[in-house]
Design an enzyme around this catalytic site. Sequence first.
Site, PDB file in Angstrom:
ATOM      1  CD  GLU A  33      -3.144  -0.340   0.147  1.00  0.00           C
ATOM      2  OE1 GLU A  33      -3.254   0.050  -0.994  1.00  0.00           O
ATOM      3  OE2 GLU A  33      -3.484  -1.392   0.377  1.00  0.00           O
ATOM      4  CB  THR A  35       4.692   0.341  -2.528  1.00  0.00           C
ATOM      5  OG1 THR A  35       3.451  -0.381  -2.972  1.00  0.00           O
ATOM      6  CG2 THR A  35       5.065  -0.005  -1.281  1.00  0.00           C
ATOM      7  CG  ASP A  36       0.324   2.845  -6.386  1.00  0.00           C
ATOM      8  OD1 ASP A  36       0.773   3.911  -5.499  1.00  0.00           O
ATOM      9  OD2 ASP A  36      -0.652   3.047  -6.961  1.00  0.00           O
ATOM     10  N   GLY A 126     -13.007   2.439  -0.999  1.00  0.00           N
ATOM     11  CA  GLY A 126     -11.395   2.247  -1.248  1.00  0.00           C
ATOM     12  C   GLY A 126     -11.242   1.094  -2.114  1.00  0.00           C
ATOM     13  CB  SER A 128     -10.175   1.081  -7.450  1.00  0.00           C
ATOM     14  OG  SER A 128      -9.192   1.084  -6.693  1.00  0.00           O
ATOM     15  CB  SER A 129     -16.048   3.264  -7.012  1.00  0.00           C
ATOM     16  OG  SER A 129     -15.784   4.204  -6.612  1.00  0.00           O
ATOM     17  CG  ASP A 175      -6.320   1.971  -7.455  1.00  0.00           C
ATOM     18  OD1 ASP A 175      -5.780   1.215  -6.693  1.00  0.00           O
ATOM     19  OD2 ASP A 175      -6.609   3.050  -6.712  1.00  0.00           O
TER      20      ASP A 175
END
Length: 389
Positions: A33, A35-36, A126, A128-129, A175
Site C-alpha cells: 500500500e 508503494t505504487d 477504497g 477503486s470505483s 488501481d
Amino acid sequence: MTEKLTNTFHELFGAEGDIRTYFAPGRVNLIGEHTDYNGGHVFPCALTLGTYAVARKREDRVLNFYSENFSSLGVIKTSLDDLVPDKKAGWTNYPKGVMWAFEKRGYKLTHGLDIAIYGDIPNGSGLSSSASLEVLTGIVLKDMFGFDSLSMAEIAQIGQYSENNFNGCNCGIMDQFASAMGKKDNAIFLDTNTLEFEYAPVALPDAKIVITNSKVKHSLVDSAYNDRRNECETALEELKAVLPIKTLGDLSEEEFEAHKNAIKDPVRTLRAKHAVYENQRTIRAVEALKANNIEEFGKLMNASHVSLKNDYEVSCEEIDVLVDLAWKIPGVIGSRITGGGFGGCTVSIVKNDAVDTFIETVGNGYKEQTGHTAEFYVVEVGDGAHRLS
C-alpha cells in the site's frame, strides 16, 4: 444486472442501433500500500464487483451520461467540445477525463455517445470505483471507435493520466492496472517502476478473502494522499544526495537504515521507511504465497497495517477498531487497511470455518465501539475489464 441496465438505456435513449455492454472490475490490494507511486511492488487482484456500461455511438458530438447509482441526477448532457473538469459535472468528470486523455494521445473521438452506468462497488469504500469507471470508459472507447492497437496496459495508463491531470488526484498506476489486467483466481505482482508483472495464483482452499467496509470516509483523503506523495518525493531527493537510486523502491531495509539520516525531517523519515519496508514485505508476501505459506502471508499483512497506522499515518480510529477486532479472532490469518486510507475498507484472510464468527464478532464489536454499521463482502477474484456483448 446488465438486463436491467439495458432496459433503462432503452427507456432513456431508445432501443435502436448498435448497443453494447461492458464491465470493469474494482480491486482489492492484498499487500503493498502506497508503494505504487514510490517505485515499489503492489499485489492487487480484480474483484467480481465492478462497474457496468451500456453504450451506443451517436451521429453528433453530444455526450449523454446516466448513472443508476445517481439516478436522481437524471441524464447529464455535455459534448466532446466541452471536455474540461467541472465541479458541477460530478461523477461524469471521470469518463470525461478519459475521453480528454484519449484525444491528448491522438485518439480522435469523432462521435458522441449515450452511456448508462451502474456500479456495485460501494462508493468511497477504497475498492477503486473511480479507476473501474476510468478503465470501463477506456474499453468502451477502444471498442466503439476501433482503436485496436491500444493494449489493456495502455488503457490503464490513460486512466491514471486522466485521474492525475484532469481530476487532480496524484494516484499511482495500481488501481487502473488491476482493473484492466485482472485475471480470475490470480493476483497481480506488479513492479510499478517498470510495469513488469506476473500473475500469482491466489489459491485459498481453506480460506476466504473478506472485505469489511467501515462506512466512513474522512474527507482529507485526496489532500493527505498528495501530501504523503510530496513527503516521499522530498525524502527521495534527500537520499539521492548520498545514494545512486531512482525510487524508494530501489532500497533494501538495510540500505535505508544505513542512510536514513540524510532525510532532514523525522516525519519524512517515517514516510520513506514505510515505502521501503512495505515494498520488501510485498516481495516476501508473494514468495510466501507461492510456497503455500498462508500463515506467513497473514503476518506480513498485519505488519503492513501497523506500518500504515504508525509510519505512514493513513489509518483512522474506525479502521483500527476493525483490524484490532479481527486480529483477536481465531481463524483470521491476516487483516489490514486497504486502499488510500482515512476510512474505507479492511481486507482480511479468514479460514472458512471462521467466516460467520468473523462477520458477527467484528460487526457487533464495531457497532458497539463506533456506532457505525460495517458491511461485509466475501469476495471472489475475477477477470479484468472486458466487453460483455
